[in-house]
Scaffold this active site. Sequence first.
Site, PDB file in Angstrom:
ATOM      1  N   GLU A   5      12.050   7.599  -5.897  1.00 53.71           N
ATOM      2  CA  GLU A   5      12.173   8.924  -6.631  1.00 53.71           C
ATOM      3  C   GLU A   5      12.366   8.504  -7.954  1.00 53.71           C
ATOM      4  O   GLU A   5      12.048   9.135  -9.222  1.00 53.71           O
ATOM      5  CB  GLU A   5      14.218   9.508  -6.122  1.00 53.71           C
ATOM      6  CG  GLU A   5      13.918  10.320  -5.123  1.00 53.71           C
ATOM      7  CD  GLU A   5      15.074  10.256  -4.638  1.00 53.71           C
ATOM      8  OE1 GLU A   5      15.223  11.557  -4.728  1.00 53.71           O
ATOM      9  OE2 GLU A   5      15.609   9.234  -4.192  1.00 53.71           O
ATOM     10  N   LYS A  43       0.619  -1.194  -0.181  1.00 53.08           N
ATOM     11  CA  LYS A  43      -0.349  -0.028  -0.149  1.00 53.08           C
ATOM     12  C   LYS A  43       0.963   1.345  -0.181  1.00 53.08           C
ATOM     13  O   LYS A  43       0.496   2.076  -1.319  1.00 53.08           O
ATOM     14  CB  LYS A  43      -1.197   0.065   1.237  1.00 53.08           C
ATOM     15  CG  LYS A  43      -2.021   1.098   0.869  1.00 53.08           C
ATOM     16  CD  LYS A  43      -2.374   1.003   2.239  1.00 53.08           C
ATOM     17  CE  LYS A  43      -3.589   0.676   2.992  1.00 53.08           C
ATOM     18  NZ  LYS A  43      -5.219   0.524   2.532  1.00 53.08           N
TER      19      LYS A  43
HETATM   20 MO1  MOS Z   1      16.281  13.281  -2.395  1.00 55.08          MO
HETATM   21  S1  MOS Z   1      15.755  14.545  -3.446  1.00 55.08           S
HETATM   22  O1  MOS Z   1      16.590  12.085  -2.461  1.00 55.08           O
HETATM   23  O2  MOS Z   1      15.409  13.612  -0.511  1.00 55.08           O
END
Ligand code: MOS
Length: 745
Positions: A711, A639
């Site tokens: 990311e 989730k």
């Molecule tokens: Mo992230 S830009 O690695 O906090």
Amino acid sequence: MTNYTSLDLQGPVGKPLVRVSGREKVTGTATFTAEWPIEDILHVVAVPSTIPHGTVREIDSSDAEKMSGVRLIITPENVPKFTRVQSGSETNFATTVASSLFPAAEKEVFHAGQYMAAVVAESFTAARDAALQVKLKYETKPHVTDIDQAQADERPEKLMGAPAVITIGDAEQALQESEVVVDHEYPLIGNHHNPIEMHAAIAHWTSKNNKPFLTVYETSQSLSAAQTSYAKVFGIDPKQVRVICKYVGGAFGSKGLMWPHALLACFAAKLTDQPCKCVVTRSQLYGGTGHRTPIRQRVAIGANKDGKIHSIIHDGYASTAIKDTYSEAFTMVTRMMYHTDHLRLDQKQCRLNSQMPTFMRAPAETPGMFALESAIDELAQELKIDPIELRRRNEPEKDIHSGKPFSSRLLLQCLDAGAKRFGWNERDPAPRSQSEGNWLIGQGVAAATYPFFTFPTKVRVTVHADGRVRIDCCSQEIGTGTRTAQSQLLADMLDVPASRVSMELGDTALPKGGISGGSATTASVGGAIRDAVEKLKSRLVGLAPSDSALAGVKVDEVRFENGTLVSPKGSIAIEDLLSDAMKESVSVMGELNASKDSSFSKHSFGATFVEVAVDEELGLVRMRRMLGCYSCGTILNKKTGRSQFIGGMIMGIGHALHEATHWDHRLGRITNDNLAEYHIPVNADIPEIDIMWIDTADYDASPIGAKGIGEISITGVAAAVANAVHHATGKRIRSLPITPDKVMV
Ligand code: MOS
């Protein structure tokens, strides 16, 4: 050969458990930095420079001093003693002090928004009103804020530890000899993070054992490093500093370093001997807490008619500040994405009268992949080869720069699985071939990637006689669900229900954690937990009485099963072991050291698919649907993991279509320093987002099989959108954001 032995994770790991902080957050009981109820607190508001370059000749605070509630004006004349330290990004983050320009301490101005003075008052409004009455008299100097007017005549010393120039073979020559060449520039405007929770710090100086003691509540992705940094700046031992942050309301990289407002709170607290709070205003964020640098970059690819790439050149420059250096490594991805016999990466930088740029939402990969993945799509168009097939033909056998094998690389699997679910092959590949009324419809694809690494981390694991288990670690909760995921991991390793495990974080009184950045928290904390579980087993076996089932057995032969230690000779419940030993609890420390030089190249991979509708008369680009398919090793929580992937994709939409920091270069100032004019995606901009992943544990990269997911899902979005806009309209847009003026016919 694997780096780590695999774990047998069959319990809570992977389950879609609800995040433990969910109730606190939605009921408003979660305490964010600016909300700590502290008595006798004073408020600090900075006085930013209105010019981009020059010298402050005079600070006239006579009117401000007389205003009601004002206690003090901080200027270079009365700023308390501190030690100057270099910016963290120049010292390999030995400190996290972001800028070597200290607040209310400098006379030289190097960017608009630099804090030249500050007001301390009894209320925020009194401080803010008085700050407007502090008059700075300047002598101005010429400034440069426009990346196109700057001299990019220096090379970064290092790009995330690697050289700024990398060459394999002769890329220029090979490019000239290629049958097909695409060679274009992909300029990017700067961005600001704009978290919803404003940056804030509350500082309080007291004494402990007859020594000064500094407590700071700070919005931070990096508390342990902040502790060391405050100690350096104030010439005290890290043990005389405690930094606390229980929740972070958005950061995106902007809370990784310690920005000047936090030092301002410390200065004010020292001068007034009271707790002092500094909350950065929305407008001051633009010159106060970092940004993503603008970039000028070119990608050239040479290939033969079959789509075999021979040469890739990725070069260009980014900006940094006048006095401090942060080098955005935007060419870095190109060294490992595709096979080529000839490669040239070459990065330069220029210096602008702006504040320090910093990490923002997959720094390096996000801007670099926009250029590279757009160029790959352009090559596919030239060759009339499907862009997924083109990537297949250039899949490297190993990392062409380091020569190392990948710990795992499931890029093609992600592209294929994603294409199938998205219905990629149902589209007409010809540009400008699909429409619905006024809307031109297009589909685009791009690869996604993000490197894997870990930060040194310590955890304490405590098992109580009543069955409760606790993890203590000075990691941070930046919204990703760290407490939930790590509790699941430990519960799985001990084979107990996840509800029995809790985690405490966000306080330097706990064992030292790393930065919550670089998508590295899960494996860093998890690696330390794995170590702690091994140590816990030895400790518990050592406690076993000599007449028990565990007497004399080897630790290796013992496993955790259903809250019990099981050996070939028999088993003992942990609770019984503790109560027999007359112990309420047992604690052990686990540790993950800095990642060693490895024999593998470690990255996550993924594929991004988008469908857009474009109205060329109005210049509108509407997202219609998106799909991301990722390979990031084990996903600890279905989730919260899915939420992170979705969040990253939405950040990608911001990068692709909305976000831009605009400057008036005559004044050297940012013009859209507010949330009304700095556009970010809102709910109505977001389409159906379909997330899938290939759940393959990667023990060559990670001690717990999990890489990172914070990311990667940003990194393919902008190129996929630009590629889809091209497919819809036949028009190639090579700069971001893709605004109506660029789309309109
Ligand atoms: Mo992230 S830009 O690695 O906090």
